[in-house]
Design an enzyme around this catalytic site. Structure first.
Site, PDB file in Angstrom:
ATOM      1  N   GLN A 150      33.967 -12.787  22.595  1.00  0.00           N
ATOM      2  CA  GLN A 150      34.757 -13.830  21.953  1.00  0.00           C
ATOM      3  C   GLN A 150      36.113 -13.850  22.633  1.00  0.00           C
ATOM      4  O   GLN A 150      36.882 -12.895  22.537  1.00  0.00           O
ATOM      5  CB  GLN A 150      34.930 -13.518  20.451  1.00  0.00           C
ATOM      6  CG  GLN A 150      35.619 -14.613  19.655  1.00  0.00           C
ATOM      7  CD  GLN A 150      34.664 -15.727  19.225  1.00  0.00           C
ATOM      8  OE1 GLN A 150      33.436 -15.600  19.375  1.00  0.00           O
ATOM      9  NE2 GLN A 150      35.189 -16.816  18.703  1.00  0.00           N
TER      10      GLN A 150
ATOM     11  N   ASP B 186      38.592 -20.108  21.249  1.00  0.00           N
ATOM     12  CA  ASP B 186      38.117 -19.225  20.174  1.00  0.00           C
ATOM     13  C   ASP B 186      36.602 -19.332  20.190  1.00  0.00           C
ATOM     14  O   ASP B 186      35.977 -19.813  19.261  1.00  0.00           O
ATOM     15  CB  ASP B 186      38.708 -19.669  18.826  1.00  0.00           C
ATOM     16  CG  ASP B 186      38.442 -18.649  17.725  1.00  0.00           C
ATOM     17  OD1 ASP B 186      37.792 -17.628  18.008  1.00  0.00           O
ATOM     18  OD2 ASP B 186      38.881 -18.899  16.581  1.00  0.00           O
TER      19      ASP B 186
ATOM     20  N   HIS C  75      34.311 -11.732   9.775  1.00  0.00           N
ATOM     21  CA  HIS C  75      34.570 -10.298   9.965  1.00  0.00           C
ATOM     22  C   HIS C  75      34.141  -9.452   8.768  1.00  0.00           C
ATOM     23  O   HIS C  75      34.857  -8.537   8.335  1.00  0.00           O
ATOM     24  CB  HIS C  75      36.040 -10.063  10.298  1.00  0.00           C
ATOM     25  CG  HIS C  75      36.490 -10.759  11.560  1.00  0.00           C
ATOM     26  ND1 HIS C  75      35.665 -10.931  12.654  1.00  0.00           N
ATOM     27  CD2 HIS C  75      37.677 -11.343  11.906  1.00  0.00           C
ATOM     28  CE1 HIS C  75      36.316 -11.578  13.599  1.00  0.00           C
ATOM     29  NE2 HIS C  75      37.527 -11.848  13.182  1.00  0.00           N
TER      30      HIS C  75
ATOM     31  N   GLU D  10      36.703  -9.898  22.338  1.00  0.00           N
ATOM     32  CA  GLU D  10      35.881  -9.152  21.386  1.00  0.00           C
ATOM     33  C   GLU D  10      34.444  -9.140  21.909  1.00  0.00           C
ATOM     34  O   GLU D  10      33.737 -10.144  21.804  1.00  0.00           O
ATOM     35  CB  GLU D  10      35.943  -9.819  20.015  1.00  0.00           C
ATOM     36  CG  GLU D  10      37.350  -9.900  19.442  1.00  0.00           C
ATOM     37  CD  GLU D  10      37.497 -11.073  18.477  1.00  0.00           C
ATOM     38  OE1 GLU D  10      36.840 -11.070  17.429  1.00  0.00           O
ATOM     39  OE2 GLU D  10      38.262 -12.004  18.781  1.00  0.00           O
TER      40      GLU D  10
ATOM     41  N   ASN E 191      32.986 -11.583  13.401  1.00  0.00           N
ATOM     42  CA  ASN E 191      32.945 -13.042  13.488  1.00  0.00           C
ATOM     43  C   ASN E 191      32.157 -13.652  12.313  1.00  0.00           C
ATOM     44  O   ASN E 191      31.973 -13.002  11.295  1.00  0.00           O
ATOM     45  CB  ASN E 191      32.498 -13.553  14.854  1.00  0.00           C
ATOM     46  CG  ASN E 191      33.245 -14.849  15.186  1.00  0.00           C
ATOM     47  OD1 ASN E 191      32.964 -15.893  14.606  1.00  0.00           O
ATOM     48  ND2 ASN E 191      34.237 -14.774  16.051  1.00  0.00           N
ATOM     49  N   ARG E 192      31.714 -14.930  12.489  1.00  0.00           N
ATOM     50  CA  ARG E 192      31.312 -15.697  11.312  1.00  0.00           C
ATOM     51  C   ARG E 192      29.820 -15.696  11.019  1.00  0.00           C
ATOM     52  O   ARG E 192      28.995 -15.659  11.945  1.00  0.00           O
ATOM     53  CB  ARG E 192      31.788 -17.156  11.473  1.00  0.00           C
ATOM     54  CG  ARG E 192      33.299 -17.280  11.428  1.00  0.00           C
ATOM     55  CD  ARG E 192      33.794 -18.696  11.699  1.00  0.00           C
ATOM     56  NE  ARG E 192      35.247 -18.759  11.570  1.00  0.00           N
ATOM     57  CZ  ARG E 192      36.099 -18.360  12.534  1.00  0.00           C
ATOM     58  NH1 ARG E 192      35.651 -17.910  13.691  1.00  0.00           N
ATOM     59  NH2 ARG E 192      37.399 -18.417  12.323  1.00  0.00           N
TER      60      ARG E 192
ATOM     61  N   HIS F  42      39.076  -5.689  17.634  1.00  0.00           N
ATOM     62  CA  HIS F  42      39.811  -6.958  17.574  1.00  0.00           C
ATOM     63  C   HIS F  42      41.243  -6.807  18.100  1.00  0.00           C
ATOM     64  O   HIS F  42      42.179  -7.386  17.545  1.00  0.00           O
ATOM     65  CB  HIS F  42      39.801  -7.454  16.129  1.00  0.00           C
ATOM     66  CG  HIS F  42      40.001  -8.914  15.959  1.00  0.00           C
ATOM     67  ND1 HIS F  42      41.166  -9.555  16.298  1.00  0.00           N
ATOM     68  CD2 HIS F  42      39.169  -9.880  15.490  1.00  0.00           C
ATOM     69  CE1 HIS F  42      41.039 -10.841  16.026  1.00  0.00           C
ATOM     70  NE2 HIS F  42      39.847 -11.066  15.543  1.00  0.00           N
ATOM     71  N   SER F  43      41.428  -6.056  19.198  1.00  0.00           N
ATOM     72  CA  SER F  43      42.772  -5.924  19.773  1.00  0.00           C
ATOM     73  C   SER F  43      43.219  -7.234  20.407  1.00  0.00           C
ATOM     74  O   SER F  43      42.424  -7.944  21.022  1.00  0.00           O
ATOM     75  CB  SER F  43      42.790  -4.829  20.850  1.00  0.00           C
ATOM     76  OG  SER F  43      42.747  -3.564  20.233  1.00  0.00           O
ATOM     77  N   TYR F  44      44.503  -7.533  20.237  1.00  0.00           N
ATOM     78  CA  TYR F  44      45.130  -8.662  20.928  1.00  0.00           C
ATOM     79  C   TYR F  44      45.918  -8.072  22.082  1.00  0.00           C
ATOM     80  O   TYR F  44      46.804  -7.244  21.868  1.00  0.00           O
ATOM     81  CB  TYR F  44      46.128  -9.382  20.023  1.00  0.00           C
ATOM     82  CG  TYR F  44      45.562 -10.149  18.860  1.00  0.00           C
ATOM     83  CD1 TYR F  44      44.965  -9.493  17.789  1.00  0.00           C
ATOM     84  CD2 TYR F  44      45.676 -11.534  18.810  1.00  0.00           C
ATOM     85  CE1 TYR F  44      44.482 -10.205  16.696  1.00  0.00           C
ATOM     86  CE2 TYR F  44      45.205 -12.254  17.720  1.00  0.00           C
ATOM     87  CZ  TYR F  44      44.607 -11.585  16.667  1.00  0.00           C
ATOM     88  OH  TYR F  44      44.139 -12.285  15.586  1.00  0.00           O
TER      89      TYR F  44
HETATM   90  C1  BGC Z   1      37.989 -15.418  15.286  1.00  0.00           C
HETATM   91  C2  BGC Z   1      39.149 -16.341  14.994  1.00  0.00           C
HETATM   92  C3  BGC Z   1      40.009 -15.712  13.947  1.00  0.00           C
HETATM   93  C4  BGC Z   1      40.463 -14.359  14.455  1.00  0.00           C
HETATM   94  C5  BGC Z   1      41.325 -13.624  13.480  1.00  0.00           C
HETATM   95  C6  BGC Z   1      38.535 -14.122  15.784  1.00  0.00           C
HETATM   96  O1  BGC Z   1      37.498 -13.236  16.027  1.00  0.00           O
HETATM   97  O2  BGC Z   1      37.074 -15.969  16.186  1.00  0.00           O
HETATM   98  O3  BGC Z   1      38.695 -17.601  14.574  1.00  0.00           O
HETATM   99  O4  BGC Z   1      41.110 -16.514  13.624  1.00  0.00           O
HETATM  100  O5  BGC Z   1      39.350 -13.574  14.769  1.00  0.00           O
HETATM  101  O6  BGC Z   1      40.742 -13.551  12.258  1.00  0.00           O
END
Ligand code: BGC
Length: 366
Positions: free
Chosen positions: A302, A266, A125, A330, A99-100, A194-196
């Protein structure tokens, strides 16, 4: 016990206990010329594939209520798909800092560090080339695989040589992810997967009808750049209250500033529970009956409703992934923690070992 009794007990044990099986195959070559492997781990009716390129989970095959299997994570069909990946991070382990980090800047021990920015002026990330872009070294285990990446001192601007391990193991219908890391200088880190997920199966449409419970009384609202404001408000009376199972899409279009900023969910949720394993979230797909329970030692999760999936990535089944085709859970420390002293600390010092566990358990609703 008599000899016959012992033999009968052993036979019963052999018949009832199912053990994971692990195979691997050559999956091509990474950006730096290193060999990439694809590992397949099976236990009972769950099959997971994992690659040492970016420590990605590539697929998870799980049965529905009729026993029909589907791949419940978004992914690409081959290594080329992962190599071409631009911004979705499908199934990757993100690091050194998931994350950021605001403006990519933080101060540690009085020194200021700059991480290259890659997301609206912020570092996301781990910066421009994160752990998801690296070929990890790998070791096959009896029930999974252990991946290791050594991040050099100064890589992406972070201080300290960081040795990170991610162990993926299967135990019945539970995929265990154990993270550990050490450093030779004070540093910060936040590792997550970061699995969807799409419990209806990847490429089966959106996840808005799936019902989610998030075990969090509070969350961390964000500014326009998706950086936490530092406040930890209650979810009560907001579209962020998922204490009772609620369809992801039930309130996603609500007239709520936070939902508008992010184009959906998000956000980091502040988990109820301490440092031991606690339930972060439970998801159920009413159509297929598949369920997912996420348990973790992390303080946050997340919840990301795939808002930025824009059709540019074509999935393993040949369909482009569009908005809300998957959701992420996440497990993590909070975004931008190095700039928020009140958040749980993401610092690691020489001599310490960072340990973190997350378990994804798949089931079927009655
Ligand atoms: C973030 C999103 C981002 C995504 C894919 C997530 O962990 O919070 O804002 O778009 O990852 O990069």
């Amino acid at each position: 016990m008599t000899k016959i009794g012992t033999l009968a007990a052993l036979a019963l044990l052999a018949a009832t206990s199912v053990h994971a099986a692990v195979t691997s195959k050559d999956w091509g070559t990474g950006p730096d010329g290193k060999a990439v492997e694809l590992y397949t781990v099976t236990d009972g009716d769950l099959t997971v594939t994992i690659t040492n390129f970016g420590a990605h989970i590539v697929s998870i095959e799980a049965p529905d209520r009729a026993g029909k299997k589907a791949d419940v994570v978004l992914g690409y069909k081959d290594l080329d798909g992962y190599l071409a990946e631009k911004k979705a991070y499908l199934g990757a382990v993100v690091g050194r800092y998931g994350n950021r980090i605001a403006k990519g800047v933080f101060t540690l021990d009085g020194k200021t560090y700059q991480i290259p920015t890659n997301n609206n002026g912020n570092a996301l990330h781990g910066g421009t080339v994160g752990f998801d872009r690296k070929v990890w070294s790998s070791k096959t285990l009896a029930d999974g695989v252990e991946l290791t990446y050594v991040s050099a001192d100064g890589e992406m601007g972070f201080p300290g040589t960081l040795t990170a391990h991610v162990k993926y193991t299967l135990e019945g219908r539970s995929l265990h992810i154990e993270y550990s890391a050490t450093t030779d200088k004070d540093t910060v880190l936040n590792l997550t997967n970061h699995s969807y997920f799409n419990l209806g199966g990847e490429g089966s449409g959106d996840i808005l009808g799936e019902k989610i419970m998030i075990n969090a009384d509070r969350y961390t609202p964000v500014d326009a750049g998706l950086i936490p404001t530092g406040k930890l408000p209650s979810v009560k009376g907001t579209p962020f209250d998922f204490l009772k199972p609620t369809a992801i899409g039930a309130r996603i279009e609500a007239n709520d500033e936070q939902l508008k900023i992010a184009g959906g969910y998000d956000h980091n949720f502040v988990l109820n529970g301490g440092k031991e394993l606690h339930v972060a979230a439970k998801v159920e797909d009413p159509k297929s009956g598949r369920t997912l329970t996420v348990t973790t030692t992390e303080p946050g999760v997340q919840f990301y409703s795939g808002n930025f999936l824009d059709g540019s990535a074509t999935g393993v089944g040949g369909k482009p992934y569009v908005k809300h085709d998957g959701f992420c859970l996440e497990t993590q420390h909070f975004p931008d923690s190095p700039n928020h002293p009140a958040f749980p600390s993401t610092e690691l010092k020489p001599g310490q070992v960072m340990r973190s566990t997350t378990i994804f358990t798949f089931g079927v609703a009655k």
